[in-house]
Every structure is written in structure tokens, then in C-alpha cells.
Scaffold this active site. Structure first.
Site, PDB file in Angstrom:
ATOM      1  N   TYR A   1       0.836  -1.209   0.000  1.00 11.05           N
ATOM      2  CA  TYR A   1       0.000   0.000   0.000  1.00 11.05           C
ATOM      3  C   TYR A   1       0.867   1.254   0.000  1.00 11.05           C
ATOM      4  O   TYR A   1       0.669   2.163  -0.818  1.00 11.05           O
ATOM      5  CB  TYR A   1      -0.928  -0.012   1.207  1.00 11.05           C
ATOM      6  CG  TYR A   1      -1.910   1.136   1.236  1.00 11.05           C
ATOM      7  CD1 TYR A   1      -3.055   1.108   0.442  1.00 11.05           C
ATOM      8  CD2 TYR A   1      -1.700   2.252   2.048  1.00 11.05           C
ATOM      9  CE1 TYR A   1      -3.963   2.151   0.457  1.00 11.05           C
ATOM     10  CE2 TYR A   1      -2.595   3.303   2.069  1.00 11.05           C
ATOM     11  CZ  TYR A   1      -3.734   3.251   1.272  1.00 11.05           C
ATOM     12  OH  TYR A   1      -4.622   4.294   1.283  1.00 11.05           O
TER      13      TYR A   1
ATOM     14  N   LYS B   1       1.089   3.906  -3.218  1.00  6.61           N
ATOM     15  CA  LYS B   1       0.666   5.290  -3.065  1.00  6.61           C
ATOM     16  C   LYS B   1       1.837   6.268  -3.256  1.00  6.61           C
ATOM     17  O   LYS B   1       1.658   7.364  -3.796  1.00  6.61           O
ATOM     18  CB  LYS B   1       0.025   5.492  -1.694  1.00  6.61           C
ATOM     19  CG  LYS B   1      -1.324   4.785  -1.532  1.00  6.61           C
ATOM     20  CD  LYS B   1      -2.370   5.315  -2.488  1.00  6.61           C
ATOM     21  CE  LYS B   1      -3.751   4.762  -2.178  1.00  6.61           C
ATOM     22  NZ  LYS B   1      -4.815   5.318  -3.056  1.00  6.61           N
TER      23      LYS B   1
END
Length: 262
Positions: free
Chosen positions: A167, A171
Site C-alpha cells: 500500500y 501510493k
């Protein structure tokens, strides 16, 4: 809805603009859709859950008086992403705003990371918004009226979180993609920026962070003393979608109560 001439518009007025929002059936995406609809923006909403999407779209049509189209799409499939870009651009004869909101989080410690989960996170959190921004951003530039690309990233792109390996990486990469978009499309009138919220108390956020004992260490790092709510993110998106942000390009706008300042 007819747009006012630019000379008569407030810099915060987005009425008559056309936006594509991904991950729009619930949580942050649904709030962004509601906020833009109340401001008079015609919407193309996309998500995997077509049932929730259709219900939300009908509510917005009835309560806000804007045009709303829906397109069900699985963003893990690159061909579907290409199809979504094409369909969204034709729904209302062009787009002025793209909000890449859809994302997934598969939490696991580094020692347990699996290729399947890593690839899934990269596909939805990075590849899909990158492809949509490339296709829609180029179309907005070619149309000659400019546009706004807004990628919903996370403070996890700026500071590491345990068990958020894929994650955080996806991002963070999205932020660099945003900067390249700003560099290449900026001269053609398209502004590209990212919003980086801290924990947002959506229904899912409440389930994960609703426990006071678990939330306490995270809250202690937020000078504002509380987590974000969906409207905090939606209002930031509205600003970046408006002419008030025309000189803002390639920015990482944190919506975190000071979390990244500590």
C-alpha cells in the site's frame, strides 16, 4: 447544466463541469461525488458494485439536479480501465475533472508478503489511476479547455506504516506519477495534484480504528487530535477541481491534521 462564461464565474465555481470519479459507491468516493454534485458538476461514477452505484447516482440526480452516468468497472483489469476511460469521455462529450479515488489495502507484514497481493495493490492503486490519467488527461489537453486530475493518495505515501508494504509503495509511486502528469500536461492546461489524507473515518475506517486502544497511538501523532472524515477529503478535492487552484500543479496536499508535520 449550462456553464457560466469564465469571466462571470467565481474561482470556486465548478457548476457545469464534467467529472469522472472512481470508487464512487461508498466512503470517500461517495462523499466526493455528493460534494461535486451539490456544486453543480455532472458526474460519471465508477465502481465494482453497480447496485450501490446506481442507488447513489439516482439520489444525486434527484437531490442535486445534475446529470449522472454510472459505469461498473474492475480496475484490476487494464483492458477494463481503457474501456472506462473511453466510455467516461463519451458520456457527456468530454471531461473536465478526473478523480482517481479507488484503491485497495491488503495488510500483511513484510515477512508474509505474497506476489499476488503485491500485484493486486499495484494494479488498482497505481496502474489503474496512471492509465486513466494518461488517457483522460491527454483527451482534456487535446480538447483545449484544460482540466484537473486529482489522485487520492495517502499519508502512507509520505511516511511508512507497518504491514502496509504494498500500500505504501503503490501510493508513493502514485505521487511521482502525479508529478510526471503535472510536468507533461501542465503546459497544455491540465493540472495534476494528489490528496494525501490520514485515517478517514468511513464505515471501514470505523471498523479498523474505532477501538480506542488501537487508535490512541495514531491519534497521539495528529496535532489536530482527531481523524479525518470523508468531507475533509471531498472539500480538498473540490478546491483542486476549481479554478482557485489553477496555479497548483504537482502538489501533495495533506489532509492529516498535522500528522506529517510531527
Amino acid at each position: 447544466m449550462a456553464a457560466q462564461p469564465d469571466s462571470e464565474r467565481s474561482v470556486f465555481d465548478v457548476a457545469g463541469r464534467r467529472a469522472l470519479i472512481t470508487g464512487a459507491s461508498q466512503g470517500i468516493g461517495a462523499e466526493i461525488a455528493s460534494t461535486l454534485a451539490r456544486a453543480g458538476v455532472d458526474l460519471v461514477l465508477s465502481d465494482r458494485d453497480n447496485g450501490k452505484l446506481a442507488t447513489h447516482a439516482q439520489d444525486l440526480r434527484e437531490n442535486c439536479g445534475v446529470r449522472v452516468a454510472t459505469i461498473a468497472a474492475d480496475l484490476s483489469d487494464p483492458q477494463t480501465v481503457e474501456g472506462l476511460a473511453s466510455a467516461a469521455l463519451t458520456a457527456f462529450d468530454g471531461l473536465d475533472i478526473l478523480v482517481n479515488n479507488a484503491g485497495i489495502a491488503i495488510l500483511e507484514p513484510v515477512r508474509d508478503v505474497r506476489a499476488q497481493n503485491w500485484d493486486a495493490a499495484m494494479a488498482v492503486n497505481l496502474r489503474a489511476p496512471a492509465l486513466l490519467a494518461a488517457r483522460v488527461g491527454t483527451a482534456m489537453a487535446d480538447a483545449g479547455h484544460g482540466g484537473k486530475i486529482i489522485n487520492v493518495a495517502s499519508t502512507a505515501a509520505l511516511t511508512p506504516l507497518a504491514e502496509h508494504y504494498a500500500y505504501c509503495a503503490s501510493k508513493a509511486a502514485l505521487l511521482m506519477a502525479t508529478k510526471v502528469l503535472a510536468l507533461e500536461l501542465g503546459p497544455r492546461g491540465v493540472r495534476s495534484n494528489a490528496v494525501c489524507p490520514t485515517v478517514v473515518m468511513t464505515e471501514l475506517g470505523q471498523k479498523v480504528w474505532g477501538d480506542e486502544a488501537k487508535a490512541a497511538p495514531m491519534l497521539a501523532r495528529i496535532p489536530a487530535g482527531h481523524f479525518a472524515v470523508p468531507s475533509d477529503v471531498a472539500n480538498a478535492v473540490l478546491f483542486l477541481a476549481s479554478a482557485a487552484s489553477d496555479m497548483v500543479n504537482g502538489l501533495e496536499l495533506t489532509v492529516d491534521g498535522g500528522y506529517t508535520a510531527t
